[in-house]
Design an enzyme around this catalytic site. Structure first.
Site, PDB file in Angstrom:
ATOM      1  N   HIS A  25      -5.940 -38.395   1.764  1.00 27.95           N
ATOM      2  CA  HIS A  25      -6.546 -37.260   2.448  1.00 27.95           C
ATOM      3  C   HIS A  25      -5.850 -36.974   3.765  1.00 27.95           C
ATOM      4  O   HIS A  25      -5.424 -37.895   4.473  1.00 27.95           O
ATOM      5  CB  HIS A  25      -8.026 -37.525   2.737  1.00 27.95           C
ATOM      6  CG  HIS A  25      -8.932 -37.315   1.563  1.00 27.95           C
ATOM      7  ND1 HIS A  25      -9.003 -36.120   0.882  1.00 27.95           N
ATOM      8  CD2 HIS A  25      -9.817 -38.155   0.951  1.00 27.95           C
ATOM      9  CE1 HIS A  25      -9.899 -36.229  -0.100  1.00 27.95           C
ATOM     10  NE2 HIS A  25     -10.390 -37.457  -0.090  1.00 27.95           N
ATOM     11  N   CYS A  73      -3.350 -32.901   2.500  1.00 32.78           N
ATOM     12  CA  CYS A  73      -3.652 -31.568   3.007  1.00 32.78           C
ATOM     13  C   CYS A  73      -3.290 -31.449   4.483  1.00 32.78           C
ATOM     14  O   CYS A  73      -3.232 -32.444   5.207  1.00 32.78           O
ATOM     15  CB  CYS A  73      -5.132 -31.267   2.832  1.00 32.78           C
ATOM     16  SG  CYS A  73      -5.581 -31.003   1.126  1.00 32.78           S
TER      17      CYS A  73
END
Length: 362
Positions: free
Chosen positions: A163, A219
């Site tokens: 993440h 991301c």
């Protein structure tokens, strides 16, 4: 052997010389003092009690205090790599493809680019060694290990699959007003790793003649190394280098070395954790497209590499149907999103270069 300590202010890992009781941080200039173990009093015991000394359990040796045992790789110097895959198992943020990404990246480095296996440090939740879990502390120590003792001719690689997120920047050194972050396994209790720290740990100290490649499959990762220049490329392959040097004037380049980073998407985009590419198992879209570009022979130059990665992702149906590895999106919605999301891998560097004439070499 030198000891690693954390700066008392900015928490950057510092290398404490033998016998030293204090050290000044080269980043924030704070002084960290080390207690003398001889000054610690022994616990008071009652003379009426009998106490038997219980020998402490032997500590687990840390892989970060010494150089790897691999042999030098010929004229190209030594090769070292840090490969992190974080799946956040049994949490609301769980990802399926990150450990696969890490294993595939290690295989690629060892078998295609001849990195000594002992010089590739893997951090995943599957590791039994507690120092090789992808916690914040272990990731920070491992990044320090990656650049420790590097010399001209060395080739270093940092791969992260997991993440990524953003947080507001208040120091004026981000063009868009946000810091980019990586999320370790224990980010909920220990916090995220901010791009400023990544830059200070593995970019700024890099000396002349050393090359570092970062492959960041997360991301909001376009500028997660805080490198000064971003290659803004359109779909026709035309490009310009955007100047991302901080308005504050703080130095974000190297100490003479070269850093080039491939990231999964732009700072305002999300990256997919999906089975739409391999058709067999979940992978990070960026890691898959990076490896595929090499395997099919499109990794001749950095420009061809970037175009190939973007084409692979752009031409894949239902990529948005996978899990979106955006912590920020998940925190806002309470769940993973899907449907119609697109990502464009990015290229950043410590200095501009001709992407179509510079050969891609790890």
């Amino acid at each position: 052997m030198m000891m690693l300590v954390d700066c008392s202010n900015c928490r950057i890992p510092l290398q404490l010389p033998p016998g030293a009781r204090a050290i000044r941080c080269s980043v924030c200039h704070a002084v960290t003092r080390i207690a003398d173990p001889r000054a610690v009093p022994t616990p008071p015991y009652s003379s009426t009690q009998s106490h038997h000394a219980v020998p402490p359990a032997p500590p687990v040796p840390s892989p970060y205090g010494q150089m790897p045992a691999g042999q030098p790789a010929g004229v190209h110097g030594r090769k070292k790599a840090l490969v992190c895959g974080v799946s956040y198992t049994s949490s609301r943020y769980e990802l399926k493809g990150c450990v696969n990404d890490a294993k595939c990246m290690k295989y690629l480095l060892v078998n295609r680019f001849k990195f000594p296996e002992a010089s590739v440090l893997m951090l995943t939740e599957e590791e039994i060694d507690p120092y090789k879990k992808p916690t914040k502390h272990n990731m920070r120590m491992a990044m320090f290990w990656l650049v420790q003792g590097c010399q001209p001719g060395d080739s270093l690689v940092f791969h992260f699959s997991g993440h990524g997120s953003q947080q507001r920047n208040y120091t004026g050194d981000e063009v868009d007003g946000y810091d980019e972050t990586l999320c370790p396994l224990d980010f909920e209790t220990q916090g995220m790793i901010v791009d400023d720290e990544i830059n200070a740990t593995i970019v700024r100290p890099l000396p002349y003649g050393v090359k570092l490649h970062a492959i960041i499959d997360a991301c909001h990762s376009g500028t997660v190394l805080d490198l000064p220049f971003l290659c803004r490329m359109n779909r026709s392959g035309q490009y310009i280098w955007e100047d991302h040097r901080p308005p504050s004037g703080i130095w974000k380049g190297t100490s003479g070395g070269e850093v080039i980073s491939f990231s999964g998407c732009d700072d305002n985009q999300t990256s997919a954790d999906t089975s739409a590419l391999s058709k067999i198992t979940s992978t990070g879209a960026m890691t898959y497209s990076f490896i595929q570009a090499i395997e099919v022979g499109n990794a001749t130059t950095y420009g061809n590499m970037l175009n190939s990665m973007r084409s692979t992702i752009r031409n894949t149906d239902n990529l948005g149907g996978g899990v979106v590895t955006s912590l920020l999106t998940m925190l806002l919605t309470g769940q993973s999103l899907s449907g119609g999301l697109r990502q464009e891998p990015q290229l950043t560097a410590n200095e501009p270069f001709d992407v179509y004439s510079k050969p891609f070499i790890l």
